[in-house]
Design a protein around this motif. Structure first.
Motif, mmCIF file in Angstrom:
data_model
loop_
_atom_site.group_PDB
_atom_site.id
_atom_site.type_symbol
_atom_site.label_atom_id
_atom_site.label_comp_id
_atom_site.label_asym_id
_atom_site.label_seq_id
_atom_site.Cartn_x
_atom_site.Cartn_y
_atom_site.Cartn_z
ATOM 1 N N GLY A 286 0.813 -1.207 0.000
ATOM 2 C CA GLY A 286 0.000 0.000 0.000
ATOM 3 C C GLY A 286 0.849 1.261 0.000
ATOM 4 O O GLY A 286 0.527 2.241 -0.697
ATOM 5 N N LEU A 287 1.928 1.256 0.756
ATOM 6 C CA LEU A 287 2.835 2.407 0.749
ATOM 7 C C LEU A 287 3.509 2.553 -0.610
ATOM 8 O O LEU A 287 3.693 3.681 -1.099
ATOM 9 C CB LEU A 287 3.892 2.256 1.845
ATOM 10 N N ASP A 288 3.875 1.443 -1.231
ATOM 11 C CA ASP A 288 4.448 1.512 -2.581
ATOM 12 C C ASP A 288 3.484 2.203 -3.547
ATOM 13 O O ASP A 288 3.887 3.053 -4.346
ATOM 14 C CB ASP A 288 4.762 0.101 -3.097
ATOM 15 N N ALA A 289 2.216 1.837 -3.457
ATOM 16 C CA ALA A 289 1.216 2.422 -4.346
ATOM 17 C C ALA A 289 1.069 3.924 -4.096
ATOM 18 O O ALA A 289 0.960 4.722 -5.041
ATOM 19 C CB ALA A 289 -0.133 1.723 -4.164
ATOM 20 N N ALA A 290 1.074 4.311 -2.827
ATOM 21 C CA ALA A 290 0.935 5.730 -2.497
ATOM 22 C C ALA A 290 2.118 6.538 -3.010
ATOM 23 O O ALA A 290 1.951 7.638 -3.563
ATOM 24 C CB ALA A 290 0.794 5.903 -0.988
ATOM 25 N N VAL A 291 3.317 6.002 -2.855
ATOM 26 C CA VAL A 291 4.529 6.700 -3.286
ATOM 27 C C VAL A 291 4.601 6.779 -4.810
ATOM 28 O O VAL A 291 4.997 7.800 -5.386
ATOM 29 C CB VAL A 291 5.776 6.001 -2.707
ATOM 30 N N ALA A 292 4.208 5.708 -5.478
ATOM 31 C CA ALA A 292 4.323 5.653 -6.943
ATOM 32 C C ALA A 292 3.352 6.582 -7.649
ATOM 33 O O ALA A 292 3.538 6.915 -8.826
ATOM 34 C CB ALA A 292 4.099 4.222 -7.420
#
Length: 393
Positions: A286-292
């Motif tokens: 989920g953090l990866d998605a937010a950052v990307a």
């Protein structure tokens, strides 16, 4: 090749000395430096392959299984790297990428024992005839004793500023006075700044940068440490039962390895570890998605970050409930021999309890409930602390 596979030989080296270090209360300086020299601190950099947050968290889990102190003490560094990566392209960002790629590790000196919250600080930078000087005393400086730089917060003219200084700068003293009953080798003690010369150009005012995922990342790193402890509890349980020949008068079989009740305990330990690991990695994705969703230098997508932070809190509540309990349940597989000091099986509960205590889950469970019932954002609590870091670090 995954990060865990890439660093497997060094992870094995970390595990080989973990019990001995625990019993002797010995700091793992050599293995930490070996990891740094091998590039562990640079795995998130695009120049080093650009590992995802989920991949990095999986590596933290593996390191924490080998020795939860080692997985934990890298938290400040990995968090600082996230701050660097959210900076807009420029010479200052490039300089820090160069340092990190070269093996530099960054610790932290943010919290203090004075005041009532993270916002209350007495450490200050003041101007004199020679420029700016830094004076103060920090605590919970996890990882700083192993680091080349220390990232900190200080007060300047009533404003909170952040910057980094070398740990070998004149006037910096890192004290190994952490007195917790667990995570003994993280050196989470005091850092003293006595007349340290700093450059005003390095200061950034807290709260003036775009929204980042850094607070959620810091929380998730601790959950990953707990997930690693859970994995090692399973590993140690199986290793204890497998060769054991001594049983009990009320046992179901002659060999503990064949006893269905013993196997049930191990199975439940494995189930708890699986659930915590799965929740941790899901939150990381989920953090990866937010950052990307947004480029460096721009605010992280608030909606994606909010959902990711709630996922982090869910994983934290689960891990705090399950991992210390699993570390206690471990002793149901054996008698008094499981308590032998040389096995150091008690380290799992002590370490898990200390990691879980850094950010009490009771507040996170309430925050999740508030989000579910009223839609109140978990990000609101961080507004006063939020920053992307200095214009120059």
């Amino acid at each position: 090749m995954s990060l865990v596979e890439r660093f497997a030989p060094l992870i094995d080296e970390v595990r080989e000395g973990a019990v001995e270090r625990e019993l002797a209360d010995a700091a793992p300086h050599d293995v930490v430096r070996s990891l740094a020299d091998a590039g562990i601190g640079a795995v998130r950099l695009p120049e080093a392959g650009g590992a995802s947050i989920a991949d990095t968290i999986e590596l933290v889990i593996a390191l924490s299984a080998a020795d939860s102190n080692v997985g934990h003490l890298l938290r400040s560094h990995f968090g600082f790297v996230e701050l660097v990566l959210r900076r807009a392209p420029g010479s200052d960002r490039d300089e820090w990428i160069r340092r990190i790629a070269g093996g530099a590790l960054v610790g932290n000196a943010t919290s203090e024992l004075s005041g009532t919250t993270l916002a209350d600080i007495s450490t200050a930078v003041t101007e004199d005839d020679e420029g700016w000087r830094l004076d103060g005393r920090k605590f919970y400086s996890t990882g700083t004793a192993y680091s080349d730089w220390v990232y900190l917060a200080a007060a300047r003219d009533g404003r909170r500023v952040t910057f980094a200084v070398p740990t070998d700068a004149t006037g910096v003293r890192v004290l190994d006075d952490w007195d917790g009953f667990g995570q003994r080798q993280t050196a989470s003690g005091t850092t003293v700044f006595d007349g340290v010369r700093v450059d005003e150009a390095d200061f950034a005012v807290y709260g003036e940068g775009p929204l980042t995922h850094i607070q959620a990342f810091y929380q998730l790193h601790l959950v990953a440490v707990l997930a690693g402890i859970a994995d090692e509890v399973v590993r140690d349980a199986a290793a204890f039962v497998r060769p054991r020949t001594r049983s009990y008068v009320h046992a179901n079989t002659a060999r503990p390895a064949d006893d269905p009740q013993v196997l049930e305990v191990v199975g439940r330990l494995s189930t708890a570890a699986f659930a915590v690991r799965a929740a941790t990695l899901e939150a990381a994705r989920g953090l990866d998605a937010a950052v990307a969703a947004t480029p460096p230098g721009e605010p992280v997508d608030r909606g994606l970050l909010e959902r990711a932070e709630v996922a982090v809190y869910r994983a934290q509540v689960l891990a705090t409930d399950e991992v210390p309990a699993a570390a206690t349940r471990l002793f149901e597989i054996g008698g008094a021999s499981a308590t032998e000091r040389t096995r150091a099986l008690d380290r799992h509960w002590r370490n898990a309890r200390v990691v879980a205590s850094h950010n009490p889950a009771v507040f996170k469970a309430r925050t999740i409930g508030s989000w579910e019932v009223s839609g109140r954002s978990p990000l609101d609590a961080w507004i006063r602390y939020e920053t992307v870091g200095p214009t120059r670090f």
